[in-house]
Design an enzyme around this catalytic site. Structure first.
Site, PDB file in Angstrom:
ATOM      1  N   ASN A   8      59.952  16.133   1.056  1.00  0.00           N
ATOM      2  CA  ASN A   8      58.885  17.086   1.061  1.00  0.00           C
ATOM      3  C   ASN A   8      59.439  18.458   1.306  1.00  0.00           C
ATOM      4  O   ASN A   8      59.798  18.744   2.512  1.00  0.00           O
ATOM      5  CB  ASN A   8      57.764  16.711   1.973  1.00  0.00           C
ATOM      6  CG  ASN A   8      56.422  17.707   2.112  1.00  0.00           C
ATOM      7  OD1 ASN A   8      56.928  18.893   1.882  1.00  0.00           O
ATOM      8  ND2 ASN A   8      55.270  17.236   1.841  1.00  0.00           N
TER       9      ASN A   8
ATOM     10  N   ASP B 105      55.960  11.440   9.560  1.00  0.00           N
ATOM     11  CA  ASP B 105      54.959  11.022   8.884  1.00  0.00           C
ATOM     12  C   ASP B 105      53.650  11.787   9.281  1.00  0.00           C
ATOM     13  O   ASP B 105      53.364  11.861  10.603  1.00  0.00           O
ATOM     14  CB  ASP B 105      54.681   9.693   8.608  1.00  0.00           C
ATOM     15  CG  ASP B 105      53.816   9.117   7.809  1.00  0.00           C
ATOM     16  OD1 ASP B 105      54.306   9.292   6.419  1.00  0.00           O
ATOM     17  OD2 ASP B 105      52.710   8.606   7.977  1.00  0.00           O
ATOM     18  N   SER B 106      52.938  12.297   8.402  1.00  0.00           N
ATOM     19  CA  SER B 106      51.960  13.486   8.882  1.00  0.00           C
ATOM     20  C   SER B 106      50.777  13.233   7.928  1.00  0.00           C
ATOM     21  O   SER B 106      50.771  12.786   6.927  1.00  0.00           O
ATOM     22  CB  SER B 106      52.660  14.746   9.122  1.00  0.00           C
ATOM     23  OG  SER B 106      53.164  15.147   7.822  1.00  0.00           O
TER      24      SER B 106
HETATM   25  P1  ITT Z   1      58.080  12.454   2.798  1.00  0.00           P
HETATM   26  O1  ITT Z   1      57.328  10.943   3.026  1.00  0.00           O
HETATM   27  O2  ITT Z   1      59.108  12.296   1.902  1.00  0.00           O
HETATM   28  O3  ITT Z   1      58.368  13.005   4.002  1.00  0.00           O
HETATM   29  P2  ITT Z   1      55.313  13.185   1.936  1.00  0.00           P
HETATM   30  O4  ITT Z   1      54.832  14.617   1.431  1.00  0.00           O
HETATM   31  O5  ITT Z   1      54.987  12.093   1.053  1.00  0.00           O
HETATM   32  O6  ITT Z   1      56.767  13.361   2.094  1.00  0.00           O
HETATM   33  P3  ITT Z   1      53.531  11.949   4.284  1.00  0.00           P
HETATM   34  O7  ITT Z   1      53.604  10.759   3.534  1.00  0.00           O
HETATM   35  O8  ITT Z   1      54.127  12.109   5.572  1.00  0.00           O
HETATM   36  O9  ITT Z   1      54.871  12.913   3.581  1.00  0.00           O
HETATM   37  O10 ITT Z   1      52.434  12.706   3.662  1.00  0.00           O
HETATM   38  C1  ITT Z   1      52.192  14.075   4.426  1.00  0.00           C
HETATM   39  C2  ITT Z   1      50.997  14.837   3.610  1.00  0.00           C
HETATM   40  O11 ITT Z   1      50.006  15.331   4.643  1.00  0.00           O
HETATM   41  C3  ITT Z   1      51.570  15.991   2.946  1.00  0.00           C
HETATM   42  O12 ITT Z   1      51.843  15.521   1.690  1.00  0.00           O
HETATM   43  C4  ITT Z   1      50.555  16.934   2.997  1.00  0.00           C
HETATM   44  O13 ITT Z   1      49.591  16.902   2.239  1.00  0.00           O
HETATM   45  C5  ITT Z   1      49.726  16.626   4.418  1.00  0.00           C
HETATM   46  N1  ITT Z   1      50.401  17.534   5.409  1.00  0.00           N
HETATM   47  C6  ITT Z   1      51.006  16.864   6.444  1.00  0.00           C
HETATM   48  N2  ITT Z   1      51.428  18.089   7.515  1.00  0.00           N
HETATM   49  C7  ITT Z   1      50.969  19.319   6.820  1.00  0.00           C
HETATM   50  C8  ITT Z   1      51.130  20.486   7.173  1.00  0.00           C
HETATM   51  O14 ITT Z   1      51.654  21.030   8.217  1.00  0.00           O
HETATM   52  N3  ITT Z   1      50.218  21.356   6.141  1.00  0.00           N
HETATM   53  C9  ITT Z   1      49.606  21.023   5.329  1.00  0.00           C
HETATM   54  N4  ITT Z   1      49.426  19.584   4.716  1.00  0.00           N
HETATM   55  C10 ITT Z   1      50.122  18.713   5.653  1.00  0.00           C
END
Ligand code: ITT
Length: 200
Positions: free
Chosen positions: A10, A70-71
């Site tokens: 990401n 993971d967020s």
């Molecule tokens: P990776 O697993 O490759 O790290 P991903 O986007 O799939 O990338 P996650 O499964 O952790 O990551 O999903 C996190 C989602 O939560 C992310 O795609 C955003 O939609 C949201 N998110 C997390 N932190 C955020 C932030 O600081 N601002 C806005 N949205 C956020």
């Protein structure tokens, strides 16, 4: 200098992590920059489990110090959805303008005091010797009534951090990092790693 590989694809996360961990003693590489790839299935039931799954998958390939994030966004009035499914909510490739509009639509008629929620970030580390550490931090706030701001990524345009009149998508990145789930979690992790003797 300590080399750290961050197991994320990401770009929004990577930009923030590089700014949060901006230190002469640290070299941050995305997995792409390190020439690594993973297609790990995020089938954990918590942010912590999924962060560990991602970190382990890349550590398996390089045996270096690996961090993973993971967020997601928890909306209290929606039973904490989208939560760990934040990236997959309404489909992985669905534009965030549509995902954000859907959340606002689902909160139609919900008053401000019930629009509370938070961003959650679990950061997992796998050290070169295989030792694992996980931390979790949050940024509390509430869901706004429209999308605002073009900074940040994902759900930032609809999230208003507690005590702010603007969305996290309107905050300059450095300001968001000072108060964000990700900023707090990565700083806490770095504090722990700095005390570790055997972290590569
Ligand atoms: P990776 O697993 O490759 O790290 P991903 O986007 O799939 O990338 P996650 O499964 O952790 O990551 O999903 C996190 C989602 O939560 C992310 O795609 C955003 O939609 C949201 N998110 C997390 N932190 C955020 C932030 O600081 N601002 C806005 N949205 C956020």
């Amino acid at each position: 200098m300590k080399r750290i590989i961050v197991a994320t694809g990401n770009m929004g996360k990577i930009r923030e992590i590089k700014s949060i961990m901006n230190d002469d003693d640290i070299e941050i590489l995305s997995m792409k920059e390190a020439g690594l790839e993973t297609d790990v299935e995020e089938n954990g039931t918590t942010f912590e489990e999924n962060a560990l799954l991602k970190a382990r998958a890349i550590h398996e390939k390089c045996k270096e110090l690996v961090l993973a994030d993971d967020s997601g966004l928890e909306v209290d009035a929606l039973n904490k959805e989208p939560g760990i499914y934040s990236a997959r909510y309404l489909g992985e490739d669905t534009p965030y303008s549509i995902k954000n509009a859907a959340i606002i639509e689902r909160l139609d008629g919900v008053p401000k005091e019930e629009r509370t929620g938070r961003f959650v970030c679990a950061v997992a580390a796998v050290l070169p010797d295989g030792k694992e550490i996980v931390v979790r931090e949050t940024m509390e706030g509430y869901i706004g009534y429209e999308e605002r701001g073009t900074n940040g990524f994902g759900y930032d345009p609809i999230f208003r951090p507690e005590g702010y009149e603007v969305s996290s998508g309107e905050l300059p990145m450095e300001e968001k990092n000072q108060i964000s789930h990700r900023g707090k979690a990565f700083r806490k992790m770095w504090e722990i790693l700095s005390k570790e003797e055997n972290n590569g």
